[in-house]
Design an enzyme around this catalytic site. Structure first.
Site, PDB file in Angstrom:
ATOM      1  N   HIS A 125      18.902  50.580  23.923  1.00 15.00           N
ATOM      2  CA  HIS A 125      17.839  49.985  24.756  1.00 15.00           C
ATOM      3  C   HIS A 125      16.767  50.999  25.166  1.00 15.00           C
ATOM      4  CE1 HIS A 125      20.022  46.285  24.931  1.00 15.00           C
ATOM      5  NE2 HIS A 125      21.032  46.785  25.608  1.00 15.00           N
ATOM      6  N   ASP A 162      25.974  45.151  18.306  1.00 14.10           N
ATOM      7  CA  ASP A 162      26.106  44.945  19.753  1.00 14.10           C
ATOM      8  C   ASP A 162      25.589  43.532  20.077  1.00 14.10           C
ATOM      9  OD1 ASP A 162      26.180  46.961  22.445  1.00 14.10           O
ATOM     10  OD2 ASP A 162      24.957  45.150  22.686  1.00 14.10           O
ATOM     11  N   HIS A 164      23.805  42.625  22.434  1.00 14.10           N
ATOM     12  CA  HIS A 164      22.440  42.687  22.962  1.00 14.10           C
ATOM     13  C   HIS A 164      21.499  43.245  21.887  1.00 14.10           C
ATOM     14  CE1 HIS A 164      25.137  43.102  26.521  1.00 14.10           C
ATOM     15  NE2 HIS A 164      24.320  42.162  26.984  1.00 14.10           N
TER      16      HIS A 164
HETATM   17 ZN   LIG Z   1      25.412  45.425  24.615  1.00 21.80          ZN
END
Ligand SMILES: [Zn+2]
Length: 308
Positions: A125, A162, A164
């Site tokens: 991220h 993942d 996300h």
């Molecule tokens: Zn994640």
């Protein structure tokens, strides 16, 4: 010897506070589980710090200085609602990135076919100028550019399973036709990016958003029918994995329904791909995964898929 496991003891020192899902217990459990698994095909290493120039391939100097400046001598500071910078977080983050780069060195020296880096804080991220979602430095993107700078690799792919979307990695690779990023992730959750229309400068970004409740069948179909054909077409020299295990059915942060064995399946597929197309070069780094039992068992399946 087929698989290197590269981590750093300082990754345990990153302190996110009470009741934070991204805890040191995650890494302790993974390391204990992997150490109990006796195999003569794996060898453990400790990562090393790398030069600032490598961080600058994806982050701005202002951003790095800002994180250094904010790094507290005591207690912790909150970078955003859930991204915590504690006394030792900067050291942990630098050594997490250094561990993935050490894995690159080991692979290119030819001593190992592939590597897994159980590290924290995670990285996918982290954007060029922004820490978010538990991440400060984008470990996988820095290591991919490190392999280009140091070993003259031309084309790198990152596969991110993942749950996300790896908004940071996507942003860093967007304008570079020699970098490929593909992600399966749950639609509508953090960080809110990863629509299938987001395809990069040269179709080098592949997003497969999937609904809550996604099971093994749909996950596997997404790789078989969408991601692997595009990866093959891209033809990378090396494959990196953003290995998050929060798509597991018991994970508390999302709503996928994957089983522990599905992480063996995807790892074996990627191992087979890299054996066929990249002389085996495959480097995996830990991202998310927040049910400690599911996480450590899934990491073991992951490593079993690498040593084959
Ligand atoms: Zn994640």
């Amino acid at each position: 010897m087929s698989t290197a496991i590269v981590t750093h003891k300082d990754c345990i020192l990153h302190d996110t506070g009470m009741n934070h899902p991204e805890s040191k217990e995650r890494l302790i459990a993974i390391n204990n589980t992997l150490k109990r698994f006796k195999s003569n095909k794996i060898k453990w290493f400790q990562g090393e710090k790398i030069n600032l120039e490598h961080f600058l391939s994806v982050h701005s100097e202002n951003y790095i200085n800002d994180i250094k400046k904010k790094s507290p001598k005591e207690e912790s500071v909150r970078i955003d609602a859930d991204t915590i910078l504690s006394k030792y977080s900067l050291e942990a983050a630098l050594k997490a990135t250094g561990s993935v780069c050490k894995a690159v060195d080991l692979i290119f020296k030819g001593s190992f076919k592939n590597a897994f880096c159980p590290i924290r804080p995670p990285g996918h991220h982290a954007e060029p100028q922004r820490a978010m979602g538990f991440c400060f430095f984008n470990n996988v993107a820095i290591a991919a550019y490190y392999s280009k700078l140091k070993y003259k690799v031309k084309r790198c792919a990152v596969i991110d399973f993942d749950v996300h979307h790896g908004n940071g990695t996507q942003k860093m690779f967007w304008d570079d036709p020699n970098m490929f990023y593909a992600s399966t992730h749950q639609e509508g959750i953090f960080p809110g990016t990863g629509f299938k229309e987001e395809t990069g400068i040269n179709n080098n970004i592949v997003n497969v958003p999937l609904p809550a409740g996604t099971n093994s069948l749909l996950f596997k179909k997404s790789y078989d029918e969408i991601i692997f054909p595009k990866l093959e077409k891209f033809s990378p020299d090396i494959v990196f994995i953003s290995a998050g295990f929060d798509a597991h059915k018991n994970d508390p942060l999302a709503d996928f329904r994957l089983n522990t064995e599905d992480f063996f399946w995807i790892t074996k597929k990627l191992n087979d791909f890299s054996t066929k197309n990249c002389k085996g070069k495959l480097i995996s780094c830990l991202e998310g995964g927040y049910n400690i039992k599911a996480l450590s068992e899934s990491c073991l399946e992951h490593v079993k898929g690498l040593i084959l």
